[in-house]
Structure formats: C-alpha cells, structure tokens
Scaffold this motif. Structure first.
Motif, PDB file in Angstrom:
ATOM      1  N   ARG A 115       0.809  -1.216   0.000  1.00 13.82           N
ATOM      2  CA  ARG A 115       0.000   0.000   0.000  1.00 13.82           C
ATOM      3  C   ARG A 115       0.846   1.272   0.000  1.00 13.82           C
ATOM      4  O   ARG A 115       0.339   2.363   0.252  1.00 13.82           O
ATOM      5  N   GLY A 116       2.143   1.119  -0.227  1.00 12.36           N
ATOM      6  CA  GLY A 116       3.002   2.280  -0.388  1.00 12.36           C
ATOM      7  C   GLY A 116       3.761   2.740   0.837  1.00 12.36           C
ATOM      8  O   GLY A 116       4.463   3.740   0.795  1.00 12.36           O
ATOM      9  N   TYR A 117       3.630   2.037   1.945  1.00 10.67           N
ATOM     10  CA  TYR A 117       4.404   2.383   3.132  1.00 10.67           C
ATOM     11  C   TYR A 117       5.872   2.009   2.910  1.00 10.67           C
ATOM     12  O   TYR A 117       6.171   1.032   2.222  1.00 10.67           O
ATOM     13  N   VAL A 118       6.751   2.760   3.527  1.00 11.56           N
ATOM     14  CA  VAL A 118       8.178   2.420   3.558  1.00 11.56           C
ATOM     15  C   VAL A 118       8.489   2.032   5.004  1.00 11.56           C
ATOM     16  O   VAL A 118       8.259   2.821   5.925  1.00 11.56           O
ATOM     17  N   ILE A 119       8.990   0.825   5.198  1.00  7.74           N
ATOM     18  CA  ILE A 119       9.309   0.346   6.546  1.00  7.74           C
ATOM     19  C   ILE A 119      10.635   0.958   6.969  1.00  7.74           C
ATOM     20  O   ILE A 119      11.649   0.796   6.293  1.00  7.74           O
ATOM     21  N   LEU A 120      10.631   1.658   8.102  1.00  6.89           N
ATOM     22  CA  LEU A 120      11.838   2.294   8.628  1.00  6.89           C
ATOM     23  C   LEU A 120      12.522   1.422   9.672  1.00  6.89           C
ATOM     24  O   LEU A 120      13.748   1.348   9.707  1.00  6.89           O
ATOM     25  N   GLU A 121      11.734   0.797  10.551  1.00  8.29           N
ATOM     26  CA  GLU A 121      12.290  -0.059  11.599  1.00  8.29           C
ATOM     27  C   GLU A 121      11.292  -1.152  11.950  1.00  8.29           C
ATOM     28  O   GLU A 121      10.084  -0.963  11.815  1.00  8.29           O
ATOM     29  N   ARG A 122      11.831  -2.274  12.416  1.00  2.09           N
ATOM     30  CA  ARG A 122      11.019  -3.396  12.878  1.00  2.09           C
ATOM     31  C   ARG A 122      11.364  -3.670  14.336  1.00  2.09           C
ATOM     32  O   ARG A 122      12.532  -3.654  14.702  1.00  2.09           O
ATOM     33  N   ALA A 142      11.196  -2.033  17.109  1.00  2.00           N
ATOM     34  CA  ALA A 142      12.024  -0.983  17.716  1.00  2.00           C
ATOM     35  C   ALA A 142      11.761  -0.930  19.213  1.00  2.00           C
ATOM     36  O   ALA A 142      10.621  -0.801  19.650  1.00  2.00           O
ATOM     37  N   ARG A 143      12.820  -1.037  20.002  1.00  4.20           N
ATOM     38  CA  ARG A 143      12.706  -0.966  21.464  1.00  4.20           C
ATOM     39  C   ARG A 143      13.170   0.414  21.909  1.00  4.20           C
ATOM     40  O   ARG A 143      14.326   0.779  21.728  1.00  4.20           O
ATOM     41  N   LEU A 144      12.221   1.136  22.496  1.00  5.80           N
ATOM     42  CA  LEU A 144      12.482   2.505  22.924  1.00  5.80           C
ATOM     43  C   LEU A 144      11.708   2.776  24.204  1.00  5.80           C
ATOM     44  O   LEU A 144      10.553   2.372  24.330  1.00  5.80           O
ATOM     45  N   ALA A 145      12.319   3.478  25.127  1.00  3.51           N
ATOM     46  CA  ALA A 145      11.648   3.917  26.362  1.00  3.51           C
ATOM     47  C   ALA A 145      10.930   2.764  27.071  1.00  3.51           C
ATOM     48  O   ALA A 145       9.824   2.931  27.577  1.00  3.51           O
ATOM     49  N   GLY A 146      11.540   1.603  27.080  1.00  2.00           N
ATOM     50  CA  GLY A 146      10.974   0.457  27.788  1.00  2.00           C
ATOM     51  C   GLY A 146       9.788  -0.196  27.108  1.00  2.00           C
ATOM     52  O   GLY A 146       9.049  -0.949  27.737  1.00  2.00           O
ATOM     53  N   ALA A 147       9.581   0.098  25.833  1.00  2.00           N
ATOM     54  CA  ALA A 147       8.460  -0.493  25.096  1.00  2.00           C
ATOM     55  C   ALA A 147       8.945  -0.912  23.711  1.00  2.00           C
ATOM     56  O   ALA A 147      10.039  -0.549  23.293  1.00  2.00           O
ATOM     57  N   GLU A 148       8.116  -1.661  23.022  1.00  2.06           N
ATOM     58  CA  GLU A 148       8.446  -2.083  21.665  1.00  2.06           C
ATOM     59  C   GLU A 148       7.359  -1.628  20.711  1.00  2.06           C
ATOM     60  O   GLU A 148       6.170  -1.723  21.005  1.00  2.06           O
ATOM     61  N   ILE A 149       7.788  -1.111  19.581  1.00  2.00           N
ATOM     62  CA  ILE A 149       6.872  -0.771  18.500  1.00  2.00           C
ATOM     63  C   ILE A 149       7.125  -1.791  17.400  1.00  2.00           C
ATOM     64  O   ILE A 149       8.259  -1.946  16.938  1.00  2.00           O
ATOM     65  N   ASP A 150       6.072  -2.491  16.983  1.00  2.00           N
ATOM     66  CA  ASP A 150       6.235  -3.566  16.005  1.00  2.00           C
ATOM     67  C   ASP A 150       6.854  -3.075  14.706  1.00  2.00           C
ATOM     68  O   ASP A 150       7.829  -3.640  14.219  1.00  2.00           O
ATOM     69  N   LEU A 151       6.271  -2.029  14.126  1.00  2.46           N
ATOM     70  CA  LEU A 151       6.780  -1.482  12.868  1.00  2.46           C
ATOM     71  C   LEU A 151       6.732   0.042  12.931  1.00  2.46           C
ATOM     72  O   LEU A 151       5.748   0.616  13.408  1.00  2.46           O
ATOM     73  N   ILE A 152       7.788   0.654  12.451  1.00  2.57           N
ATOM     74  CA  ILE A 152       7.777   2.098  12.247  1.00  2.57           C
ATOM     75  C   ILE A 152       7.910   2.278  10.748  1.00  2.57           C
ATOM     76  O   ILE A 152       8.822   1.731  10.124  1.00  2.57           O
ATOM     77  N   ALA A 153       6.970   3.011  10.176  1.00  2.00           N
ATOM     78  CA  ALA A 153       6.924   3.150   8.724  1.00  2.00           C
ATOM     79  C   ALA A 153       6.668   4.614   8.366  1.00  2.00           C
ATOM     80  O   ALA A 153       6.374   5.441   9.234  1.00  2.00           O
ATOM     81  N   GLU A 154       6.772   4.893   7.080  1.00  2.00           N
ATOM     82  CA  GLU A 154       6.487   6.230   6.578  1.00  2.00           C
ATOM     83  C   GLU A 154       5.511   6.076   5.418  1.00  2.00           C
ATOM     84  O   GLU A 154       5.647   5.196   4.585  1.00  2.00           O
ATOM     85  N   GLU A 155       4.478   6.920   5.434  1.00  2.00           N
ATOM     86  CA  GLU A 155       3.525   6.956   4.329  1.00  2.00           C
ATOM     87  C   GLU A 155       3.261   8.416   3.993  1.00  2.00           C
ATOM     88  O   GLU A 155       2.754   9.173   4.831  1.00  2.00           O
ATOM     89  N   ASN A 156       3.644   8.798   2.792  1.00  2.00           N
ATOM     90  CA  ASN A 156       3.406  10.168   2.319  1.00  2.00           C
ATOM     91  C   ASN A 156       3.880  11.230   3.305  1.00  2.00           C
ATOM     92  O   ASN A 156       3.159  12.190   3.596  1.00  2.00           O
TER      93      ASN A 156
END
Length: 142
Positions: A38-45, A47-61
């Motif tokens: 759908r056009g997203y660009v995956i930046l990180e998978r 990602a562990r930050l501030a004691g938590a995890e984000i599954d995917l960090i992406a960019e869209e438009n």
C-alpha cells in the motif's frame, strides 16, 4: 537483533521463534507485506524505545506511522485483535514513539498510530489496516 544482523550478513534468514512469538512473528511479516503493498516504507522493525516495543515504524506520504500488529486465529472468542491494544499498551507505544521522534530530532514530524489486525481462519489470512487507530495525547481509541 544481533543474531539477525549476523545471519543477514551471512545471507541466511534468522530462525523463526517457536511458541506464541512465532505466530506473532508471522503476523508481523504479513502486516509488513500488506503495508508495503500500500506504499508504506518500513523504517524499523521491533524498535525498542523507552521500555516499550513498536512492532513497525513506517512512513507513508511524509507521515511517520507507528504500527502495532495484533492477530487472532480460530475466531473471535477472545475479541477482535485491535481490542488487545488497551489503554496501557497505547500509553507505552506513545511513550516509545516520543522517544523515537526525539532521537530522530523531529518532534514536529507529522505522525500517527496505526493498528494492523491479522485474522487467521481455515479460509486463509485476512489483514486489515486501521489507520489513525488512536491518539497519542489521550492514548485512547478513535
């Protein structure tokens, strides 16, 4: 993460984790394929930050998207996948997102919080994107 990088350097795929995390790993890969298509660009998978995890960090438009992936198999007896992104989980994701933006020097970058739900059934896998699923300021669902 280190093992993944070492294996990638050798041209090998990291082993798939077993147990419930293995299924979560599969769901994250399904979500990633869905987003990229759908056009997203995956930046990180993962990602562990501030004691938590984000599954995917992406960019869209030009918008940074912090994506939580939730899945279910075999029906909705335990509710919809996105219902597992409760207030505490939303707060942790928002805190990690703030740390990511601070690290990147872009506190003012436009961003949003998406949830990808993955549902498995005998008929196959269904992946749905819930754009702008919650607001960081309130950490509440929209």
């Amino acid at each position: 993460a280190l093992l993944d990088r070492l294996l990638a350097g050798l041209g090998r795929r990291p082993p798939r984790p077993g147990g419930p995390r293995g299924r979560g790993w599969d769901w994250e890969r399904e979500a990633e394929r869905h987003l990229v298509a759908r056009g997203y660009v995956i930046l990180e998978r993962n990602a562990r930050l501030a004691g938590a995890e984000i599954d995917l960090i992406a960019e869209e438009n030009g918008v940074v998207c912090f994506v939580e992936v939730k899945g279910r198999s075999g029906g909705e007896g335990f509710g919809l996948p996105e219902e597992a992104v409760d207030a505490e989980k939303r707060r942790r994701i928002a805190r990690a997102a703030a740390a990511y933006l601070e690290r990147k020097g872009g506190d003012a970058l436009p961003c949003r919080f998406d949830v990808v739900r993955v549902r498995e059934s005998p008929d196959g896998v269904r992946v749905d994107l819930l754009r702008d699923a919650f607001d960081a300021g309130e950490a509440s669902p929209r």
